[in-house]
Design a protein around this motif. Sequence first.
Motif, mmCIF file in Angstrom:
data_model
loop_
_atom_site.group_PDB
_atom_site.id
_atom_site.type_symbol
_atom_site.label_atom_id
_atom_site.label_comp_id
_atom_site.label_asym_id
_atom_site.label_seq_id
_atom_site.Cartn_x
_atom_site.Cartn_y
_atom_site.Cartn_z
ATOM 1 N N ASP A 21 0.755 -1.136 -0.009
ATOM 2 C CA ASP A 21 -0.007 -0.002 0.047
ATOM 3 C C ASP A 21 0.794 1.256 -0.066
ATOM 4 O OD1 ASP A 21 -1.888 1.895 0.481
ATOM 5 O OD2 ASP A 21 -2.622 1.386 2.352
ATOM 6 N N ASP A 22 0.762 1.765 -1.089
ATOM 7 C CA ASP A 22 1.719 3.202 -1.184
ATOM 8 C C ASP A 22 1.529 4.356 -0.177
ATOM 9 O OD1 ASP A 22 3.805 3.838 -2.775
ATOM 10 O OD2 ASP A 22 2.918 5.553 -3.675
ATOM 11 N N SER A 23 0.205 4.296 0.162
ATOM 12 C CA SER A 23 -0.092 5.393 1.157
ATOM 13 C C SER A 23 0.497 4.999 2.487
ATOM 14 C CB SER A 23 -1.838 5.537 1.342
ATOM 15 O OG SER A 23 -2.322 4.259 1.780
ATOM 16 N N TYR A 24 0.746 3.723 2.784
ATOM 17 C CA TYR A 24 1.391 3.485 3.838
ATOM 18 C C TYR A 24 2.629 3.831 4.127
ATOM 19 C CZ TYR A 24 4.164 0.452 7.027
ATOM 20 O OH TYR A 24 4.904 -0.224 8.118
ATOM 21 N N TRP A 25 3.345 3.704 2.984
ATOM 22 C CA TRP A 25 4.943 3.963 2.701
ATOM 23 C C TRP A 25 4.856 5.668 2.853
ATOM 24 C CZ3 TRP A 25 7.957 0.614 4.386
ATOM 25 C CH2 TRP A 25 7.749 -0.542 4.157
ATOM 26 N N CYS A 47 13.880 3.839 -0.344
ATOM 27 C CA CYS A 47 13.480 2.417 0.027
ATOM 28 C C CYS A 47 12.512 2.129 -1.045
ATOM 29 C CB CYS A 47 12.622 2.608 1.318
ATOM 30 S SG CYS A 47 14.083 3.003 2.755
ATOM 31 N N ARG A 48 11.459 2.834 -1.709
ATOM 32 C CA ARG A 48 10.411 2.397 -2.484
ATOM 33 C C ARG A 48 10.638 2.711 -3.888
ATOM 34 N NH1 ARG A 48 8.975 -1.241 0.355
ATOM 35 N NH2 ARG A 48 7.368 -1.674 -0.966
ATOM 36 N N GLN A 49 11.444 3.710 -4.168
ATOM 37 C CA GLN A 49 11.766 3.991 -5.466
ATOM 38 C C GLN A 49 13.138 3.539 -5.918
ATOM 39 O OE1 GLN A 49 10.502 8.123 -5.550
ATOM 40 N NE2 GLN A 49 8.512 7.430 -6.239
ATOM 41 N N LYS A 50 13.881 2.820 -5.285
ATOM 42 C CA LYS A 50 15.389 2.341 -5.450
ATOM 43 C C LYS A 50 16.168 3.487 -5.690
ATOM 44 C CE LYS A 50 13.450 -2.149 -7.180
ATOM 45 N NZ LYS A 50 13.686 -2.857 -6.241
ATOM 46 N N GLY A 51 16.212 4.342 -4.927
ATOM 47 C CA GLY A 51 17.098 5.610 -5.349
ATOM 48 C C GLY A 51 18.312 5.222 -4.434
ATOM 49 N N THR A 52 19.317 6.355 -4.256
ATOM 50 C CA THR A 52 20.453 6.227 -3.399
ATOM 51 C C THR A 52 20.692 7.520 -2.985
ATOM 52 O OG1 THR A 52 22.692 5.398 -3.413
ATOM 53 C CG2 THR A 52 22.114 6.567 -5.274
ATOM 54 N N VAL A 67 17.606 -6.025 -0.841
ATOM 55 C CA VAL A 67 16.139 -5.673 -0.381
ATOM 56 C C VAL A 67 15.868 -6.223 0.794
ATOM 57 C CG1 VAL A 67 15.277 -4.945 -2.810
ATOM 58 C CG2 VAL A 67 14.606 -7.200 -1.617
ATOM 59 N N CYS A 68 14.840 -5.698 1.717
ATOM 60 C CA CYS A 68 14.363 -6.365 2.783
ATOM 61 C C CYS A 68 13.475 -7.557 2.389
ATOM 62 C CB CYS A 68 13.606 -5.521 3.764
ATOM 63 S SG CYS A 68 13.060 -6.218 5.287
ATOM 64 N N ARG A 69 13.714 -8.851 2.902
ATOM 65 C CA ARG A 69 12.870 -10.014 2.298
ATOM 66 C C ARG A 69 11.313 -9.849 2.937
ATOM 67 N NH1 ARG A 69 13.920 -14.571 -0.006
ATOM 68 N NH2 ARG A 69 15.899 -14.486 0.244
ATOM 69 N N LYS A 70 11.375 -9.067 4.178
ATOM 70 C CA LYS A 70 9.979 -8.972 4.594
ATOM 71 C C LYS A 70 9.091 -7.970 3.865
ATOM 72 C CE LYS A 70 7.931 -8.513 9.182
ATOM 73 N NZ LYS A 70 8.094 -8.004 10.762
ATOM 74 N N CYS A 71 9.871 -6.584 3.772
ATOM 75 C CA CYS A 71 8.775 -5.650 3.318
ATOM 76 C C CYS A 71 9.094 -5.158 1.945
ATOM 77 C CB CYS A 71 8.689 -4.464 4.147
ATOM 78 S SG CYS A 71 10.238 -3.419 4.213
ATOM 79 N N GLY A 72 10.405 -5.772 1.321
ATOM 80 C CA GLY A 72 10.725 -5.248 -0.001
ATOM 81 C C GLY A 72 11.591 -3.984 -0.280
#
Length: 131
Positions: A8-12, A24-29, A96-101
Motif C-alpha cells: 500500500d503506497d499510502s502506508y509508505w 526505500c520504495r523507488q530504489k534511489g540512493t 532488499v529487505c525480504r520481509k517488506c521489499g
Amino acid sequence: MSESQFNDDSYWLEKLTPEQYRICRQKGTERPFTGEYWNEFSDGTYLCRGCAEPLFTSNTKFDAGCGWPSFYQPANKEVIKEILDTSHGMFRTEVVCRKCGSHLGHVFTDGPAPTGLRYCINSASIDLQKE
C-alpha cells in the motif's frame, strides 16, 4: 504489520520521509558521505526502516571508504533478498529487505574477510537501535 500494508503506497508515504521513500520504495540512493550512518560505529543492530526487521549488526560494519554504511554480512542470511540490477548500464546485485521489499543498497565482492562481501547500504533504509 500485515503484508498487505507493504503493498500500500499510502502506508509508505505516511511512514517514511520523502527521501526515505525515494530510496526505500523507488530504489534511489543517497549521495556518498551524506547519510546518517556512513561514519557511525556505535554498538547495536541496524533495523529495516520499513518494517524494523533486524538486518545488520554493528560488529559486521566496517569503513569501506565508499561513503555508505558497509557490512560484510547480514544479521541473518534469510532477511536479505538479492536481485540482479542492470540499471544505469551496470550489472550489480541489489539487496532488499525480504520481509517488506524495501530497497537497501547493493552487495559487492570486494569486502573483507571472512565473507569477502561488502553490503553497501543506504542510511535512509536502516535505523540503528543502539545497545
